[in-house]
Design a protein around this motif. Structure first.
Motif, PDB file in Angstrom:
ATOM      1  N   SER A 109      46.874  42.480  28.645  1.00  0.00           N
ATOM      2  CA  SER A 109      45.915  41.917  27.480  1.00  0.00           C
ATOM      3  C   SER A 109      46.708  42.111  26.162  1.00  0.00           C
ATOM      4  CB  SER A 109      44.874  42.975  27.574  1.00  0.00           C
ATOM      5  OG  SER A 109      43.928  42.826  28.646  1.00  0.00           O
ATOM      6  N   ASN A 110      47.618  43.120  26.118  1.00  0.00           N
ATOM      7  CA  ASN A 110      48.218  43.294  24.785  1.00  0.00           C
ATOM      8  C   ASN A 110      49.407  42.191  24.649  1.00  0.00           C
ATOM      9  OD1 ASN A 110      46.888  45.083  24.172  1.00  0.00           O
ATOM     10  ND2 ASN A 110      48.187  47.054  25.010  1.00  0.00           N
ATOM     11  N   ALA A 111      50.013  41.935  26.083  1.00  0.00           N
ATOM     12  CA  ALA A 111      50.970  40.909  25.943  1.00  0.00           C
ATOM     13  C   ALA A 111      50.473  39.534  25.890  1.00  0.00           C
ATOM     14  CB  ALA A 111      51.792  40.699  27.452  1.00  0.00           C
ATOM     15  N   SER A 112      49.318  39.290  26.366  1.00  0.00           N
ATOM     16  CA  SER A 112      48.581  37.784  25.994  1.00  0.00           C
ATOM     17  C   SER A 112      48.025  37.823  24.539  1.00  0.00           C
ATOM     18  CB  SER A 112      47.232  37.645  26.925  1.00  0.00           C
ATOM     19  OG  SER A 112      47.498  37.770  28.174  1.00  0.00           O
ATOM     20  N   SER A 113      47.535  38.734  24.006  1.00  0.00           N
ATOM     21  CA  SER A 113      47.281  38.782  22.541  1.00  0.00           C
ATOM     22  C   SER A 113      48.395  38.434  21.656  1.00  0.00           C
ATOM     23  CB  SER A 113      46.645  40.216  22.054  1.00  0.00           C
ATOM     24  OG  SER A 113      45.322  40.137  23.068  1.00  0.00           O
ATOM     25  N   ASN A 114      49.498  39.333  22.135  1.00  0.00           N
ATOM     26  CA  ASN A 114      50.784  39.092  21.334  1.00  0.00           C
ATOM     27  C   ASN A 114      51.386  37.712  21.541  1.00  0.00           C
ATOM     28  OD1 ASN A 114      50.747  41.745  20.417  1.00  0.00           O
ATOM     29  ND2 ASN A 114      51.743  42.389  22.169  1.00  0.00           N
ATOM     30  N   TYR A 115      51.082  37.134  22.859  1.00  0.00           N
ATOM     31  CA  TYR A 115      51.697  35.676  22.865  1.00  0.00           C
ATOM     32  C   TYR A 115      50.928  34.625  22.050  1.00  0.00           C
ATOM     33  CZ  TYR A 115      52.578  31.230  25.119  1.00  0.00           C
ATOM     34  OH  TYR A 115      52.825  29.836  25.521  1.00  0.00           O
ATOM     35  N   PHE A 116      49.607  34.766  22.000  1.00  0.00           N
ATOM     36  CA  PHE A 116      48.931  33.837  21.301  1.00  0.00           C
ATOM     37  C   PHE A 116      48.948  34.055  19.842  1.00  0.00           C
ATOM     38  CE2 PHE A 116      46.406  33.432  25.376  1.00  0.00           C
ATOM     39  CZ  PHE A 116      46.613  32.258  25.395  1.00  0.00           C
ATOM     40  N   ALA A 117      49.177  35.307  19.555  1.00  0.00           N
ATOM     41  CA  ALA A 117      49.299  35.603  18.020  1.00  0.00           C
ATOM     42  C   ALA A 117      50.585  35.074  17.803  1.00  0.00           C
ATOM     43  CB  ALA A 117      49.275  37.175  17.727  1.00  0.00           C
ATOM     44  N   ALA A 118      51.615  34.986  18.466  1.00  0.00           N
ATOM     45  CA  ALA A 118      52.952  34.538  18.253  1.00  0.00           C
ATOM     46  C   ALA A 118      53.099  33.154  17.987  1.00  0.00           C
ATOM     47  CB  ALA A 118      53.953  35.105  18.946  1.00  0.00           C
ATOM     48  N   ILE A 119      52.075  32.442  18.505  1.00  0.00           N
ATOM     49  CA  ILE A 119      52.075  30.950  18.480  1.00  0.00           C
ATOM     50  C   ILE A 119      51.652  30.614  16.846  1.00  0.00           C
ATOM     51  CG2 ILE A 119      50.845  28.744  18.958  1.00  0.00           C
ATOM     52  CD1 ILE A 119      50.492  30.093  21.722  1.00  0.00           C
ATOM     53  N   LYS A 120      52.410  29.757  16.274  1.00  0.00           N
ATOM     54  CA  LYS A 120      52.223  29.180  14.972  1.00  0.00           C
ATOM     55  C   LYS A 120      52.277  27.859  14.958  1.00  0.00           C
ATOM     56  CE  LYS A 120      54.739  32.987  12.886  1.00  0.00           C
ATOM     57  NZ  LYS A 120      55.996  33.702  11.794  1.00  0.00           N
ATOM     58  N   TYR A 121      51.137  27.086  14.358  1.00  0.00           N
ATOM     59  CA  TYR A 121      50.936  25.769  14.321  1.00  0.00           C
ATOM     60  C   TYR A 121      51.538  25.222  12.986  1.00  0.00           C
ATOM     61  CZ  TYR A 121      47.612  26.490  18.160  1.00  0.00           C
ATOM     62  OH  TYR A 121      46.917  26.769  19.287  1.00  0.00           O
ATOM     63  N   SER A 122      52.144  24.182  12.947  1.00  0.00           N
ATOM     64  CA  SER A 122      52.795  23.408  11.741  1.00  0.00           C
ATOM     65  C   SER A 122      51.663  23.013  10.992  1.00  0.00           C
ATOM     66  CB  SER A 122      53.863  22.558  12.214  1.00  0.00           C
ATOM     67  OG  SER A 122      53.197  21.423  12.930  1.00  0.00           O
ATOM     68  N   LYS A 123      51.811  22.566   9.886  1.00  0.00           N
ATOM     69  CA  LYS A 123      50.890  21.821   9.058  1.00  0.00           C
ATOM     70  C   LYS A 123      50.659  20.681   9.684  1.00  0.00           C
ATOM     71  CE  LYS A 123      52.389  24.019   4.565  1.00  0.00           C
ATOM     72  NZ  LYS A 123      52.974  23.628   3.298  1.00  0.00           N
ATOM     73  N   ASP A 124      51.353  19.980  10.401  1.00  0.00           N
ATOM     74  CA  ASP A 124      50.807  18.698  10.728  1.00  0.00           C
ATOM     75  C   ASP A 124      49.825  18.794  12.101  1.00  0.00           C
ATOM     76  OD1 ASP A 124      51.306  15.714  11.220  1.00  0.00           O
ATOM     77  OD2 ASP A 124      52.122  16.258  13.090  1.00  0.00           O
ATOM     78  N   HIS A 125      50.403  19.741  12.955  1.00  0.00           N
ATOM     79  CA  HIS A 125      49.263  20.056  14.179  1.00  0.00           C
ATOM     80  C   HIS A 125      48.000  20.479  13.342  1.00  0.00           C
ATOM     81  CE1 HIS A 125      52.730  21.286  16.973  1.00  0.00           C
ATOM     82  NE2 HIS A 125      52.444  19.918  16.924  1.00  0.00           N
ATOM     83  N   ILE A 126      47.888  21.502  12.299  1.00  0.00           N
ATOM     84  CA  ILE A 126      46.767  21.783  11.634  1.00  0.00           C
ATOM     85  C   ILE A 126      45.796  20.505  11.185  1.00  0.00           C
ATOM     86  CG2 ILE A 126      45.515  23.048   9.901  1.00  0.00           C
ATOM     87  CD1 ILE A 126      47.868  25.025  10.067  1.00  0.00           C
ATOM     88  N   ARG A 127      46.568  19.745  10.409  1.00  0.00           N
ATOM     89  CA  ARG A 127      46.023  18.373  10.017  1.00  0.00           C
ATOM     90  C   ARG A 127      45.519  17.563  11.030  1.00  0.00           C
ATOM     91  NH1 ARG A 127      47.335  13.491   9.460  1.00  0.00           N
ATOM     92  NH2 ARG A 127      49.572  13.702  10.514  1.00  0.00           N
ATOM     93  N   LYS A 128      45.810  17.474  12.089  1.00  0.00           N
ATOM     94  CA  LYS A 128      45.601  16.558  13.199  1.00  0.00           C
ATOM     95  C   LYS A 128      44.490  17.356  13.930  1.00  0.00           C
ATOM     96  CE  LYS A 128      49.858  14.477  14.478  1.00  0.00           C
ATOM     97  NZ  LYS A 128      50.940  14.204  15.732  1.00  0.00           N
ATOM     98  N   MET A 129      44.233  18.301  13.944  1.00  0.00           N
ATOM     99  CA  MET A 129      43.046  19.239  14.540  1.00  0.00           C
ATOM    100  C   MET A 129      41.969  19.031  13.573  1.00  0.00           C
ATOM    101  SD  MET A 129      44.540  22.731  16.381  1.00  0.00           S
ATOM    102  CE  MET A 129      45.658  23.467  15.041  1.00  0.00           C
ATOM    103  N   GLU A 130      42.057  19.172  12.350  1.00  0.00           N
ATOM    104  CA  GLU A 130      41.126  18.879  11.267  1.00  0.00           C
ATOM    105  C   GLU A 130      40.487  17.619  11.274  1.00  0.00           C
ATOM    106  OE1 GLU A 130      42.883  20.204   7.711  1.00  0.00           O
ATOM    107  OE2 GLU A 130      42.420  22.393   7.992  1.00  0.00           O
TER     108      GLU A 130
END
Length: 333
Positions: A51-72
């Motif tokens: 569980s800690n490894a999964s949390s750390n994995y998803f926490a480590a993912i960083k979305y770029s501004k372009d990704h955030i803009r596309k999701m919005e």
């Protein structure tokens, strides 16, 4: 003396055996309990680590501004695509319909019974009347009850329906806007009026055999002209290079050829003319144009086609029209 010593030794040996057996069983139980506790602890440790490894994995993912803009942008497009106005209208209609049903259901039972009796009395003797007459009779009765209810509300008193002012207002609302629901609730059902309409179920590609006006001078009776007809026969004169201004002229050409024919030559007794400005269909390889005049001869004239091409023929010849475009006639030999 020896027997007593041996007896004491036997009793001591038995006591020692029972004690050893008890110790061995307890030891086995302790080991088993320790093994179970170890297994549980190991499982919990592995789950916590995963569980800690999964949390750390998803926490480590960083979305770029372009990704955030596309999701919005995607979220915005989905929200704009929702039929908000349609959903609102459906909810309002549903709410209004439920409200109308509730109004009818709130009417006292004795009022509904009274309405049903009067409606049936109104329809009595109208079994042979049409739907329109039955509806008209009920509509007159409805207007009478509506006027009676309005007077009750104005006078703020009861009528023969034994209504309170509140119930009279409710009945007025039902008579004005929920008339059909009230009829259904009290068991009065009149079928919808059937209006017979003439429906043209002719296929789209269907063409009528209309009386055609053939251009040119009138065709003489001896030509025996037949519209939408094509006769078979041996060609006396090919129509590909033989054009005439009218069907009458084509027939006259056939008559003239028969008169001028020399002994041994074929004499024309069939004429076939193309009156259509768009040309005439034929299954051969040639393009048959307007004003073609075919002169033919046959001892026993035989029809190729008459009025319409058959469905089977059109299936095998997709270019064939529904109606035979040629005009023909058999003259006296």
């Amino acid at each position: 003396m020896a027997r007593g010593e041996w007896g004491n030794q036997g009793r001591g040996w038995k006591l020692c055996s029972y004690k050893r057996t008890t110790i061995v069983i307890c030891s086995i139980n302790i080991v088993a309990a320790l093994y179970v506790l170890h297994s549980l602890y190991t499982s919990l440790f592995i789950f916590s680590t995963h569980s800690n490894a999964s949390s750390n994995y998803f926490a480590a993912i960083k979305y770029s501004k372009d990704h955030i803009r596309k999701m919005e942008e995607s979220i915005r497009v989905r929200q704009e695509a929702e039929p908000v106005e349609l959903i609102r209208l459906v909810k309002e209609i549903k709410k209004g319909f439920l409200s109308r049903e509730e109004s009818v259901s709130k009417l006292p039972r004795h009022v509904k019974q009274k309405m049903a009796d009067e409606a049936l009395q109104r329809l009595k003797g109208m079994e042979n009347a049409n739907v329109s007459e039955q509806r008209a009779s009920l509509e007159i009765w409805r207007n009478e009850k509506l006027e009676e209810t309005k007077q009750l509300i104005i006078r703020n008193s009861t009528t023969n329906l034994m209504l309170s002012t509140k119930e009279a207002k409710l009945l007025k609302r039902v008579l004005e806007s929920d008339w059909n629901l009230l009829l259904e609730d009290i068991g009065i059902w009149i079928p919808a009026e059937v209006v017979n309409k003439e429906i043209d179920d002719k296929p789209e590609n269907e063409e009528e055999l209309e009386e055609e006006i053939i251009p040119g001078r009138p065709i003489p009776p001896e030509c025996h002209a037949e519209a939408h007809t094509d006769y078979d026969g041996a060609a006396v004169r090919w129509g590909l290079t033989h054009h005439k201004e009218s069907a009458a002229d084509c027939c006259q050409a056939c008559l003239d050829q028969a008169k001028r024919a020399k002994p041994g030559e074929m004499k024309c007794n069939i004429w076939v003319y193309c009156p259509s400005e768009d040309g005439c269909f034929s299954p051969d390889k040639y393009e048959h144009k307007h004003q073609e005049c075919w002169l033919k001869q046959a001892n026993n004239p035989r029809l190729n086609f008459k009025d319409k091409y058959t469905e089977s023929y059109r299936n095998s010849h997709p270019d064939a029209p529904l109606i035979v475009p040629w005009m023909a006639g058999v003259v006296s030999a």
